[in-house]
Design an enzyme around this catalytic site. Sequence first.
Site, mmCIF file in Angstrom:
data_model
loop_
_atom_site.group_PDB
_atom_site.id
_atom_site.type_symbol
_atom_site.label_atom_id
_atom_site.label_comp_id
_atom_site.label_asym_id
_atom_site.label_seq_id
_atom_site.Cartn_x
_atom_site.Cartn_y
_atom_site.Cartn_z
ATOM 1 N N GLY A 245 0.760 -1.241 0.000
ATOM 2 C CA GLY A 245 0.000 0.000 0.000
ATOM 3 C C GLY A 245 0.787 1.284 0.000
ATOM 4 O O GLY A 245 0.205 2.370 -0.112
ATOM 5 N N GLU A 282 4.246 -6.595 1.731
ATOM 6 C CA GLU A 282 3.637 -6.941 0.441
ATOM 7 C C GLU A 282 3.575 -5.752 -0.508
ATOM 8 O O GLU A 282 2.507 -5.418 -1.036
ATOM 9 C CB GLU A 282 2.204 -7.456 0.664
ATOM 10 N N PRO A 283 4.691 -5.083 -0.770
ATOM 11 C CA PRO A 283 4.615 -3.932 -1.675
ATOM 12 C C PRO A 283 4.390 -4.373 -3.117
ATOM 13 O O PRO A 283 4.923 -5.396 -3.554
ATOM 14 C CB PRO A 283 6.007 -3.292 -1.529
ATOM 15 N N GLY A 284 3.596 -3.624 -3.838
ATOM 16 C CA GLY A 284 3.395 -3.883 -5.268
ATOM 17 C C GLY A 284 3.765 -2.641 -6.047
ATOM 18 O O GLY A 284 4.837 -2.533 -6.648
ATOM 19 N N ARG A 285 2.886 -1.650 -5.976
ATOM 20 C CA ARG A 285 3.055 -0.393 -6.707
ATOM 21 C C ARG A 285 4.417 0.254 -6.484
ATOM 22 O O ARG A 285 5.051 0.719 -7.432
ATOM 23 C CB ARG A 285 1.961 0.574 -6.247
ATOM 24 N N ARG A 321 -6.059 3.302 -15.425
ATOM 25 C CA ARG A 321 -6.058 4.078 -14.187
ATOM 26 C C ARG A 321 -6.685 5.480 -14.304
ATOM 27 O O ARG A 321 -7.474 5.854 -13.436
ATOM 28 C CB ARG A 321 -4.641 4.185 -13.596
ATOM 29 N N CYS A 351 -14.382 4.432 -28.078
ATOM 30 C CA CYS A 351 -15.647 5.164 -28.113
ATOM 31 C C CYS A 351 -16.254 5.309 -26.724
ATOM 32 O O CYS A 351 -17.267 4.688 -26.406
ATOM 33 C CB CYS A 351 -16.605 4.469 -29.071
ATOM 34 N N GLU A 352 -15.595 6.089 -25.884
ATOM 35 C CA GLU A 352 -16.053 6.404 -24.532
ATOM 36 C C GLU A 352 -15.470 7.769 -24.201
ATOM 37 O O GLU A 352 -14.278 7.990 -24.418
ATOM 38 C CB GLU A 352 -15.451 5.431 -23.490
ATOM 39 N N TYR A 380 -0.375 -1.758 -12.024
ATOM 40 C CA TYR A 380 -1.798 -1.648 -12.355
ATOM 41 C C TYR A 380 -1.989 -1.041 -13.744
ATOM 42 O O TYR A 380 -2.927 -0.284 -13.983
ATOM 43 C CB TYR A 380 -2.560 -0.867 -11.265
HETATM 44 C C1 LIG Z 1 -3.078 -5.060 -3.688
HETATM 45 C C2 LIG Z 1 -2.498 -5.656 -2.476
HETATM 46 C C3 LIG Z 1 -1.184 -5.364 -2.101
HETATM 47 C C4 LIG Z 1 -0.278 -4.422 -2.861
HETATM 48 O O1 LIG Z 1 -0.678 -3.095 -2.752
HETATM 49 P P1 LIG Z 1 0.250 -1.936 -3.373
HETATM 50 O O2 LIG Z 1 -0.544 -0.711 -3.133
HETATM 51 O O3 LIG Z 1 0.423 -2.241 -4.813
HETATM 52 O O4 LIG Z 1 1.534 -1.946 -2.637
HETATM 53 C C5 LIG Z 1 -0.675 -6.003 -0.987
HETATM 54 N N1 LIG Z 1 -1.420 -6.859 -0.267
HETATM 55 C C6 LIG Z 1 -2.699 -7.160 -0.591
HETATM 56 C C7 LIG Z 1 -3.458 -8.120 0.243
HETATM 57 C C8 LIG Z 1 -3.280 -6.568 -1.697
HETATM 58 O O5 LIG Z 1 -4.543 -6.854 -2.024
#
Ligand SMILES: *Cc1c(COP(=O)(O)O)cnc(C)c1O
Length: 422
Positions: A245, A282-285, A321, A351-352, A380
């Site tokens: 997050g 759990e970093p993603g973004r 996004r 077409c939106e 994303y």
């Molecule tokens: C989406 C998600 C993440 C990653 O969130 P980011 O904002 O991309 O870091 C981590 N844990 C869980 C359970 C998620 O659903």
Amino acid sequence: MSLRPPAFSYTARGALHCESVPIESLARRYGTPLYVYSAAMVRARLKAFATAFHSSPHTICYSVKANSTLAILRLIAKERAGFDVVSGGELERVLRSSPKAASKVVFSGVGKTAQEMELALRSGILLFNVESASELNLLAATATRLKKRARIAVRVNPDVPAKTHPYISTGLHQHKFGVPIPESKNLYAEAATSPYLEVAGVSVHIGSQITDVATFQSALDRAADLVGSLRQQGHNIRYVDAGGGLGINYEGMQDNFEKQIASYARAVLKALRGLNVHLLLEPGRSIVGPAGVLLTRVLYRKTNHSKRFLIVDAAMNDLLRPSLYGAYHEIIPVSGRSRETETTDIVGPICETGDFFARDRKLPVANEGELLAILDAGAYGAVLASNYNTRGRPAEVLVDGARSKLIRRRESLQDQLSREKL
Ligand SMILES: *Cc1c(COP(=O)(O)O)cnc(C)c1O
């Protein structure tokens, strides 16, 4: 000028590069729209996490849903990270890109099926983040049937508001995610009665694109209290999963990630001080977001009364996004030569009316045929691509130093039609 170091920069002559590869050459070779990712940036972000959290035993479980392309997963596995998956499909991707990573996988999500649990149990994943009493029952039954032990954490809902877009805030009681903390204690007690469930952790994830680190601290303070009371009840809690997050800076040309990650780590570690747990992150973004751009070519310039439009060859089906969240992305010309600016909308061919990348944006005047780069599209982006308007999903390229590699070919019309019948 360095835009997203070490990934994207202009040379002195004004040519946008990804690491040492001219972006223009990638467009010529692979076509547009095109996702371009920097391996150096992904490695740098993983390293920044490791450095910020070095004082605590921890595992980074990269959140696969942010970008699940196999070559990206392999790159991340090679840096010895684990993964956070939210479906059996994502787990299959992890197993294919890096079979040995299974022991570092955590499985989150509110709707796990028996089949997905079975795959995860047979693969020997690290941890299930359980999100309801019914899910716990099904996991107990599935684990018993397979005679495989499942390590579990309950994903708790700490009821803290995250200052982010409502669609990506997850930590309030009115959201579908997690279990209220008081109720979670019943789930832990229940889990402890099953010989095939092993109570191991507490998990919390409050949303995405959160830039105020105090929010993480309040959520983790509550998780830490819960760890204390669970231990008093005799549960052996060894893991705290702090979720992902952490937000990135989409606006502006510079960010200061070193500083941001340091203050994030301080907030997390302060909440967990003295608990002596293994931290899961759990970093993603924040790992892949700034590592990617979406490259697009201007098809047409158009003016309706006084309103200007640049119609580009990428669209909302390639990068959702802006349409979905009203998200802001910096957009820059690939040729950085100096010129006049204008205020214009940047829109796709779909077409939106919602098919836009920017509205009333001040931008250097771009000619038809010119290339633009939409920044911070690594997370994303490609994962949310669709076939709307029968458009093939874009190709993806991974740059590493002076080399580039096609990691996903452009989807052809034949790819799209092959599953249909007349
Ligand atoms: C989406 C998600 C993440 C990653 O969130 P980011 O904002 O991309 O870091 C981590 N844990 C869980 C359970 C998620 O659903």
